[in-house]
Motif scaffolding. Structure first.
Motif, mmCIF file in Angstrom:
data_model
loop_
_atom_site.group_PDB
_atom_site.id
_atom_site.type_symbol
_atom_site.label_atom_id
_atom_site.label_comp_id
_atom_site.label_asym_id
_atom_site.label_seq_id
_atom_site.Cartn_x
_atom_site.Cartn_y
_atom_site.Cartn_z
ATOM 1 N N THR A 411 -47.282 -3.707 63.325
ATOM 2 C CA THR A 411 -45.893 -3.808 62.847
ATOM 3 C C THR A 411 -45.742 -3.276 61.426
ATOM 4 O O THR A 411 -44.643 -2.919 61.010
ATOM 5 C CB THR A 411 -45.383 -5.266 62.870
ATOM 6 N N LEU A 412 -46.854 -3.228 60.687
ATOM 7 C CA LEU A 412 -46.828 -2.818 59.283
ATOM 8 C C LEU A 412 -47.231 -1.359 59.091
ATOM 9 O O LEU A 412 -47.525 -0.929 57.979
ATOM 10 C CB LEU A 412 -47.768 -3.718 58.470
ATOM 11 N N ALA A 413 -47.219 -0.592 60.168
ATOM 12 C CA ALA A 413 -47.566 0.832 60.082
ATOM 13 C C ALA A 413 -46.678 1.545 59.068
ATOM 14 O O ALA A 413 -45.481 1.246 58.943
ATOM 15 C CB ALA A 413 -47.421 1.490 61.455
ATOM 16 N N TRP A 414 -47.252 2.508 58.357
ATOM 17 C CA TRP A 414 -46.491 3.223 57.327
ATOM 18 C C TRP A 414 -45.273 3.931 57.920
ATOM 19 O O TRP A 414 -44.224 4.009 57.293
ATOM 20 C CB TRP A 414 -47.401 4.233 56.614
ATOM 21 N N THR A 415 -45.395 4.392 59.147
ATOM 22 C CA THR A 415 -44.275 5.094 59.780
ATOM 23 C C THR A 415 -43.145 4.155 60.173
ATOM 24 O O THR A 415 -42.087 4.614 60.624
ATOM 25 C CB THR A 415 -44.764 5.871 61.016
ATOM 26 N N ASN A 416 -43.337 2.845 60.013
ATOM 27 C CA ASN A 416 -42.263 1.886 60.295
ATOM 28 C C ASN A 416 -41.366 1.631 59.086
ATOM 29 O O ASN A 416 -40.568 0.679 59.096
ATOM 30 C CB ASN A 416 -42.847 0.551 60.785
ATOM 31 N N TRP A 417 -41.453 2.458 58.074
ATOM 32 C CA TRP A 417 -40.600 2.295 56.896
ATOM 33 C C TRP A 417 -39.120 2.083 57.244
ATOM 34 O O TRP A 417 -38.468 1.201 56.680
ATOM 35 C CB TRP A 417 -40.748 3.522 55.999
ATOM 36 N N PRO A 418 -38.523 2.847 58.181
ATOM 37 C CA PRO A 418 -37.103 2.634 58.480
ATOM 38 C C PRO A 418 -36.800 1.212 58.951
ATOM 39 O O PRO A 418 -35.682 0.709 58.752
ATOM 40 C CB PRO A 418 -36.804 3.651 59.586
ATOM 41 N N LEU A 419 -37.796 0.551 59.572
ATOM 42 C CA LEU A 419 -37.554 -0.797 60.074
ATOM 43 C C LEU A 419 -37.582 -1.839 58.965
ATOM 44 O O LEU A 419 -37.046 -2.934 59.123
ATOM 45 C CB LEU A 419 -38.545 -1.131 61.179
ATOM 46 N N LEU A 420 -38.194 -1.511 57.837
ATOM 47 C CA LEU A 420 -38.051 -2.389 56.672
ATOM 48 C C LEU A 420 -36.599 -2.399 56.206
ATOM 49 O O LEU A 420 -36.046 -3.446 55.858
ATOM 50 C CB LEU A 420 -38.975 -1.924 55.546
ATOM 51 N N THR A 421 -35.965 -1.233 56.231
ATOM 52 C CA THR A 421 -34.547 -1.162 55.883
ATOM 53 C C THR A 421 -33.709 -1.940 56.886
ATOM 54 O O THR A 421 -32.796 -2.685 56.510
ATOM 55 C CB THR A 421 -34.089 0.305 55.809
ATOM 56 N N VAL A 422 -34.021 -1.787 58.158
ATOM 57 C CA VAL A 422 -33.311 -2.553 59.190
ATOM 58 C C VAL A 422 -33.495 -4.052 58.948
ATOM 59 O O VAL A 422 -32.535 -4.841 59.041
ATOM 60 C CB VAL A 422 -33.811 -2.162 60.599
ATOM 61 N N GLY A 423 -34.721 -4.469 58.623
ATOM 62 C CA GLY A 423 -34.981 -5.885 58.361
ATOM 63 C C GLY A 423 -34.183 -6.410 57.176
ATOM 64 O O GLY A 423 -33.705 -7.552 57.192
ATOM 65 N N LEU A 424 -33.994 -5.595 56.156
ATOM 66 C CA LEU A 424 -33.191 -6.008 55.001
ATOM 67 C C LEU A 424 -31.713 -6.123 55.374
ATOM 68 O O LEU A 424 -31.008 -7.011 54.877
ATOM 69 C CB LEU A 424 -33.388 -5.014 53.855
ATOM 70 N N VAL A 425 -31.254 -5.250 56.253
ATOM 71 C CA VAL A 425 -29.888 -5.371 56.773
ATOM 72 C C VAL A 425 -29.737 -6.711 57.496
ATOM 73 O O VAL A 425 -28.765 -7.443 57.286
ATOM 74 C CB VAL A 425 -29.553 -4.206 57.723
ATOM 75 N N GLN A 426 -30.705 -7.041 58.329
ATOM 76 C CA GLN A 426 -30.657 -8.307 59.066
ATOM 77 C C GLN A 426 -30.590 -9.517 58.129
ATOM 78 O O GLN A 426 -29.966 -10.527 58.466
ATOM 79 C CB GLN A 426 -31.904 -8.455 59.946
ATOM 80 N N ARG A 427 -31.234 -9.410 56.984
ATOM 81 C CA ARG A 427 -31.298 -10.547 56.066
ATOM 82 C C ARG A 427 -30.120 -10.631 55.120
ATOM 83 O O ARG A 427 -30.099 -11.478 54.225
ATOM 84 C CB ARG A 427 -32.632 -10.511 55.317
ATOM 85 N N GLY A 428 -29.134 -9.771 55.329
ATOM 86 C CA GLY A 428 -27.868 -9.933 54.635
ATOM 87 C C GLY A 428 -27.734 -9.238 53.302
ATOM 88 O O GLY A 428 -26.753 -9.456 52.580
ATOM 89 N N TYR A 429 -28.673 -8.375 52.946
ATOM 90 C CA TYR A 429 -28.532 -7.629 51.697
ATOM 91 C C TYR A 429 -27.434 -6.577 51.844
ATOM 92 O O TYR A 429 -27.231 -6.019 52.930
ATOM 93 C CB TYR A 429 -29.853 -6.938 51.333
ATOM 94 N N THR A 430 -26.742 -6.306 50.761
ATOM 95 C CA THR A 430 -25.731 -5.251 50.786
ATOM 96 C C THR A 430 -26.423 -3.890 50.778
ATOM 97 O O THR A 430 -27.612 -3.777 50.437
ATOM 98 C CB THR A 430 -24.811 -5.333 49.564
ATOM 99 N N ASP A 431 -25.676 -2.852 51.125
ATOM 100 C CA ASP A 431 -26.251 -1.508 51.108
ATOM 101 C C ASP A 431 -26.775 -1.154 49.719
ATOM 102 O O ASP A 431 -27.863 -0.572 49.587
ATOM 103 C CB ASP A 431 -25.204 -0.477 51.540
ATOM 104 N N ALA A 432 -26.019 -1.488 48.685
ATOM 105 C CA ALA A 432 -26.437 -1.163 47.320
ATOM 106 C C ALA A 432 -27.726 -1.895 46.952
ATOM 107 O O ALA A 432 -28.606 -1.329 46.277
ATOM 108 C CB ALA A 432 -25.328 -1.509 46.340
#
Length: 456
Positions: A411-432
């Motif tokens: 799950t922590l593969a370097w190519t999964n970088w976009p899913l870290l962004t998705v995970g931050l969206v899930q946790r309620g952070y704003t785009d900025a």
């Protein structure tokens, strides 16, 4: 701001992704059809790579985003400047036949190690197959810039210059694939063109150890800065003349010479990095630094006590310097289930306790070529060797705990970088806020330490 249209359909392409879409995403009770369309974007080049696809599926199974969250996160990632605060460009496979011939000719251990490392770092410049996979990995990760480890664990200038030479060669030979950036302004320009680049960290403060004077010892800080190095470790795991590393039981802190080195890095424009320092050394360096400094790839002791984590007292001192804490992707350092969700927990801890302006992501990871295993098998096994100096970790400190999930590493593969962004969206952070975490905070510190407008 760059714009790279990215469709969920392409992201989930391949059997692994489609299976996930039919299970996890379906449980969200939302329509599986994406309205983002099929875009002729760079994300298509990795669709036939099963390694990347398996990692995607494993992370999505943990995160379980809704289609709306996934679409939004992917597009935000594609539209943002993404800067890995400490990592490695994709690693090529060695040329197994060439290395085998060197072994059979009686090459020394040092020569073999140098050959292996050189091949892993530079073959995308000379081998079409390795270059294609290098491009695949960068496209899948959606990373514009890596704070690239271009040094080695040590302080001898000749030791430190080897990786610097290799990444200089790589970027000189294929600048259309990956460039070398010397300023934040250059990074921004490359990102706006949807390109990829390396910003270099030297991994150690270069000293001659002739001990003529403090100024004499530190004169190579400027030399390496002129060669493109923009960040240096104060220590690696063990004690050096600057201070104690994280693996030293004494936790002795920063030396007077270490304080002089911090001052020289501040003067020259090199970021002070305490990722591998002991807790007292980290605290002392943060208090000594007149410019923002960082722990580029670490975790939070409050969530998982580990020699490579940082306690809140140290994080506060780093934050007070104006710097940031980069959360890494190493399972043993994360604790808990040791997966992508655990990594997001560490990001949450820094963001919520110390502010979103002071957390970043420094994966400490690389993608490895699918050809690596076959090429490695061509090389005769070497005799057992003593543990090298860089490997002097306390027993068990690199082993993931028993609580780790079966696919944690995947799950922590370097190519999964976009899913870290998705995970931050899930946790309620704003785009900025997300854009600060995935690149903006590293850019801010890079500008502040270099001085001026971020250009030379």
């Amino acid at each position: 701001m760059k714009t790279k249209p990215l469709s969920r359909r392409r992201f989930l392409g391949g059997s692994a992704g489609l299976a996930l879409a039919a299970t996890g995403l379906a449980r969200a009770g939302e329509d599986q059809t994406s309205n983002t369309g099929d875009h002729p974007a760079a994300d298509t080049v990795w669709q036939d790579n099963p390694v990347i696809q398996r990692a995607r599926a494993a992370a999505l199974e943990v995160l379980q985003p809704t289609p709306k969250q996934l679409d939004h996160g992917l597009q935000l990632h594609a539209d943002s400047l993404v800067f890995d605060g400490y990592g490695f460009a994709p690693r090529a496979a060695i040329d197994g036949d060439a290395l085998r011939l060197a072994v059979e000719a009686g090459a020394s251990d040092i020569e073999i190690q140098d050959l292996r490392e050189d091949m892993q770092m530079t073959r995308p410049a000379v081998d079409d197959v390795e270059r294609a996979e290098f491009v695949q990995a960068f496209a899948a990760a959606g990373v514009n810039c890596i704070f690239q480890n271009a040094g080695e664990e040590g302080q001898d200038p000749l030791r430190l210059i080897k990786r610097l030479a290799r990444f200089t060669y790589l970027t000189d030979m294929i600048p259309e694939v990956v460039a070398r950036a010397a300023t934040p302004a250059a990074i921004e320009k490359i990102a706006q063109a949807n390109g990829h680049c390396l910003y270099l960290t030297g991994n150690g403060v270069p000293i001659t150890q002739q001990w003529v004077s403090v100024e004499d010892e530190l004169r190579y800080v400027r030399v390496f800065f002129e060669l493109g190095i923009r960040m240096m470790h104060v220590t690696y795991n063990r004690r050096n003349m600057l201070g104690d590393g994280c693996a030293e039981p004494a936790n002795g802190g920063l030396s007077d010479f270490g304080r002089a080195a911090v001052a020289e890095m501040n003067r020259v424009g090199v970021i002070v990095d305490v990722a591998h320092c002991g807790w007292q050394t980290s605290l002392d360096a943060a208090k000594a630094s007149a410019r923002p400094m960082v722990a580029s790839h670490t975790t939070c002791t409050a969530l998982n006590k580990h020699i490579r984590s940082k306690p809140d007292e140290v994080i506060r001192a780093i934050v007070d310097s104006g710097g940031y804490v980069g959360i890494c992707s190493i399972p043993a350092f994360l604790g808990g289930k040791c997966d992508i969700a655990a990594m997001l927990d560490h990001i949450d801890h820094v963001a919520k306790r110390f502010g979103v302006d002071h957390v970043a992501i420094g994966t400490d990871k690389a993608y490895s070529s699918r050809n690596a295993g076959a090429e490695n098998r061509k090389v005769p096994r070497s005799a057992k060797r003593r543990k090298n100096w860089a490997g002097l970790w306390p027993e068990g400190s690199l082993a993931a705990p028993s609580t780790a999930s079966p696919n944690a590493e995947l799950t922590l593969a370097w190519t999964n970088w976009p899913l870290l962004t998705v995970g931050l969206v899930q946790r309620g952070y704003t785009d900025a806020e997300i854009q600060k975490i995935i690149g903006g905070n590293v850019m801010r510190v890079a500008r502040d330490v270099l001085g001026g407008d971020g250009d030379l």
